[in-house]
Design an enzyme around this catalytic site. Sequence first.
Site, PDB file in Angstrom:
ATOM      1  N   GLU A  13       0.828  -1.200   0.000  1.00  0.00           N
ATOM      2  CA  GLU A  13       0.000   0.000   0.000  1.00  0.00           C
ATOM      3  C   GLU A  13       0.864   1.252   0.000  1.00  0.00           C
ATOM      4  O   GLU A  13       1.896   1.299   0.651  1.00  0.00           O
ATOM      5  CB  GLU A  13      -0.841   0.035   1.274  1.00  0.00           C
ATOM      6  CG  GLU A  13      -1.848  -1.066   1.329  1.00  0.00           C
ATOM      7  CD  GLU A  13      -2.714  -0.956   2.567  1.00  0.00           C
ATOM      8  OE1 GLU A  13      -2.680   0.084   3.256  1.00  0.00           O
ATOM      9  OE2 GLU A  13      -3.421  -1.927   2.830  1.00  0.00           O
ATOM     10  N   CYS A  26       3.097   8.574   1.221  1.00  0.00           N
ATOM     11  CA  CYS A  26       3.354   7.657   2.334  1.00  0.00           C
ATOM     12  C   CYS A  26       3.738   6.314   1.734  1.00  0.00           C
ATOM     13  O   CYS A  26       2.981   5.722   0.978  1.00  0.00           O
ATOM     14  CB  CYS A  26       2.081   7.543   3.186  1.00  0.00           C
ATOM     15  SG  CYS A  26       2.212   6.321   4.502  1.00  0.00           S
ATOM     16  N   CYS A  45       4.566  -6.863   8.300  1.00  0.00           N
ATOM     17  CA  CYS A  45       5.393  -6.313   9.374  1.00  0.00           C
ATOM     18  C   CYS A  45       5.504  -7.335  10.496  1.00  0.00           C
ATOM     19  O   CYS A  45       4.575  -8.099  10.735  1.00  0.00           O
ATOM     20  CB  CYS A  45       4.766  -5.022   9.913  1.00  0.00           C
ATOM     21  SG  CYS A  45       5.812  -4.154  11.111  1.00  0.00           S
ATOM     22  N   CYS A  92       2.114  -4.827  16.350  1.00  0.00           N
ATOM     23  CA  CYS A  92       1.364  -3.825  17.128  1.00  0.00           C
ATOM     24  C   CYS A  92      -0.111  -4.232  17.182  1.00  0.00           C
ATOM     25  O   CYS A  92      -0.706  -4.587  16.163  1.00  0.00           O
ATOM     26  CB  CYS A  92       1.523  -2.444  16.503  1.00  0.00           C
ATOM     27  SG  CYS A  92       3.248  -1.902  16.489  1.00  0.00           S
ATOM     28  N   CYS A 152      -2.838  -2.414  14.861  1.00  0.00           N
ATOM     29  CA  CYS A 152      -2.469  -2.144  13.469  1.00  0.00           C
ATOM     30  C   CYS A 152      -2.945  -3.243  12.525  1.00  0.00           C
ATOM     31  O   CYS A 152      -2.774  -4.436  12.813  1.00  0.00           O
ATOM     32  CB  CYS A 152      -0.948  -1.994  13.376  1.00  0.00           C
ATOM     33  SG  CYS A 152      -0.365  -1.740  11.698  1.00  0.00           S
ATOM     34  N   CYS A 172      -2.675   2.317   8.004  1.00  0.00           N
ATOM     35  CA  CYS A 172      -1.696   1.292   7.687  1.00  0.00           C
ATOM     36  C   CYS A 172      -2.294  -0.109   7.497  1.00  0.00           C
ATOM     37  O   CYS A 172      -2.849  -0.677   8.410  1.00  0.00           O
ATOM     38  CB  CYS A 172      -0.706   1.297   8.856  1.00  0.00           C
ATOM     39  SG  CYS A 172       0.699   0.293   8.643  1.00  0.00           S
TER      40      CYS A 172
HETATM   41  N1  SAH Z   1       6.624   0.738  11.707  1.00  0.00           N
HETATM   42  C1  SAH Z   1       6.705   2.167  11.708  1.00  0.00           C
HETATM   43  C2  SAH Z   1       6.066   2.840  10.497  1.00  0.00           C
HETATM   44  C3  SAH Z   1       4.745   2.317   9.985  1.00  0.00           C
HETATM   45  S1  SAH Z   1       3.290   2.663  10.916  1.00  0.00           S
HETATM   46  C4  SAH Z   1       6.145   2.732  13.006  1.00  0.00           C
HETATM   47  O1  SAH Z   1       5.630   1.961  13.800  1.00  0.00           O
HETATM   48  O2  SAH Z   1       6.279   3.926  13.251  1.00  0.00           O
HETATM   49  C5  SAH Z   1       3.094   4.411  10.827  1.00  0.00           C
HETATM   50  C6  SAH Z   1       2.276   4.986  11.964  1.00  0.00           C
HETATM   51  O3  SAH Z   1       0.889   4.577  11.860  1.00  0.00           O
HETATM   52  C7  SAH Z   1       2.744   4.519  13.336  1.00  0.00           C
HETATM   53  O4  SAH Z   1       2.833   5.608  14.235  1.00  0.00           O
HETATM   54  C8  SAH Z   1       1.663   3.550  13.745  1.00  0.00           C
HETATM   55  O5  SAH Z   1       1.624   3.377  15.124  1.00  0.00           O
HETATM   56  C9  SAH Z   1       0.417   4.209  13.145  1.00  0.00           C
HETATM   57  N2  SAH Z   1      -0.749   3.339  13.064  1.00  0.00           N
HETATM   58  C10 SAH Z   1      -0.802   2.024  12.800  1.00  0.00           C
HETATM   59  N3  SAH Z   1      -2.067   1.564  12.878  1.00  0.00           N
HETATM   60  C11 SAH Z   1      -2.845   2.616  13.184  1.00  0.00           C
HETATM   61  C12 SAH Z   1      -4.253   2.787  13.424  1.00  0.00           C
HETATM   62  N4  SAH Z   1      -5.092   1.773  13.347  1.00  0.00           N
HETATM   63  N5  SAH Z   1      -4.680   4.035  13.733  1.00  0.00           N
HETATM   64  C13 SAH Z   1      -3.819   5.080  13.792  1.00  0.00           C
HETATM   65  N6  SAH Z   1      -2.497   4.987  13.582  1.00  0.00           N
HETATM   66  C14 SAH Z   1      -2.007   3.763  13.298  1.00  0.00           C
END
Ligand code: SAH
Length: 355
Positions: A90, A103, A110, A114, A117, A332
Site C-alpha cells: 500500500e 506515504c 510487518c 502492534c 495495526c 496502515c
Molecule cells: N513501523 C513504523 C512505520 C509504519 S506505521 C512505526 O511503527 O512507526 C506508521 C504509523 O501509523 C505509526 O505511528 C503507527 O503506530 C500508526 N498506526 C498504525 N495503525 C494505526 C491505526 N489503526 N490508527 C492510527 N495509527 C495507526
Amino acid sequence: METLIGKTTRELEAVAASLGTQSFRGKQISAWLYKKGASSIDAMTDLPAALRTQMAAEYSVGIPEPVHRDAAKDGTVKYLLRCDDGLTIESVYLPYQERVSACLSSQIGCAAGCTFCATALSGLARNLTPGEIVGQYLRMQAESERRISHVVYMGMGEPLWNYDNVIQSMRLLGDEIGLSYRHITVSTVGVVPGILALAREKMPITLALSLHAPDDDTRSRLIPTGRKWKIAEILEACREYSQRTQRDLTFEYLLIGGVNDSVEQAGALARLLNRYRLQGNVNLIPFNYVATKQGFSRPTRDSITEFRAELERLGRVATQRMTRGHEVSAACGQLRRKLESPSVISLQLADQPEK
Ligand code: SAH
C-alpha cells in the site's frame, strides 16, 4: 528480470557499459527513470532502438502496477500496488494545500505485531527492495499533476528492520529524484540499533518515534517490541540521534479510548520527554478503527482536547494529525486486508461512529 529502478546513475552507467555502449547512456536512462517518470524502456526515445531492445531482454523498468486505487473526497488516494512476485503493498498520495506527500511502505507486512495495526495481522512476508520503495513514489508521481515534495515512511512495515534498503531508497529519493532530505520522514516503532545507526548517516531527514505510551507496561500492550526495547533505552537512543544530527524528532502518539488517553498519561508523557531533554512535536493520532482482538476504540473528542492541553501546559508542542482518507481505509494495512481478506476486513471496516 532485473529492474532498472533502484539503481543509481553510476550503476546505470555500468549497465550501459555492460551492454557495450558508452556510459553516458546511463545518465540518459537515469533521467528517464527518475526525472521523466518513464514506465517502459521503449519510452526512452533518445536511446538507440538496438540498445532498447537489448536492454529490454535483460531488464524491466520496475514501476509497481496499481491493482486498485481508492480516492477520497479530500484528494487522498490510496494505492494497492503489485510487486514483481505478485505480492501487494500500500502507498498513499496525500495532497495538502501547500505540499503533496507520499506515504510509502518499507516491507510487505510487518513483524512488530502492534495490537492496533491492520498490517500486523498478516505478519511479515519480506523486505522491499530500494527499487520497490522508490517505485511507489514514481508510480504516484506519474499520476500526479503536482510534484510530490515530501515522503513519509509510514506505510506497511518497520523501516529500520529493512535498514540498508531504506537508506538506499532515501539516497535515490534525495540524490537521483532530487527531493530535499529535510522533507523525508522515517517513522519507527523504536528499533534502538537502527536509531543509533541512522544517527551516524549524516542524512538530514526527520526521525519520528511511535511512542504511544509514557510507561513500559502500557506500551508493551500496544507494541510487543516494547518488551525488547524499554522506553528509557529508546529515548536515550533518540537523545543521541538529536545530539549527533542537531535535529528534533517527532513523537507520534496514538490515542486509544481508555487505554492511553488520560490527562495523567499526558502529564507523564510531557514529563518524560522533558526529563530526556528531547525537543520536538508530539503528533497526536486518534486511533483509526481496526477490529483487532483487543477491542480498542477511538478516543472521545474531549479526551483529545484535554490530552493536548495538558501537554501544552507542561511546555510541549502538540499537533493533532488530521484523519485523512478515512473512507478509503488509509490507515496502515487496511486497504490490502479489505481487498485480500474480505472476511476479516468486513469487521475492520465496520467504522465506529465518532463519540
Ligand atoms: N513501523 C513504523 C512505520 C509504519 S506505521 C512505526 O511503527 O512507526 C506508521 C504509523 O501509523 C505509526 O505511528 C503507527 O503506530 C500508526 N498506526 C498504525 N495503525 C494505526 C491505526 N489503526 N490508527 C492510527 N495509527 C495507526
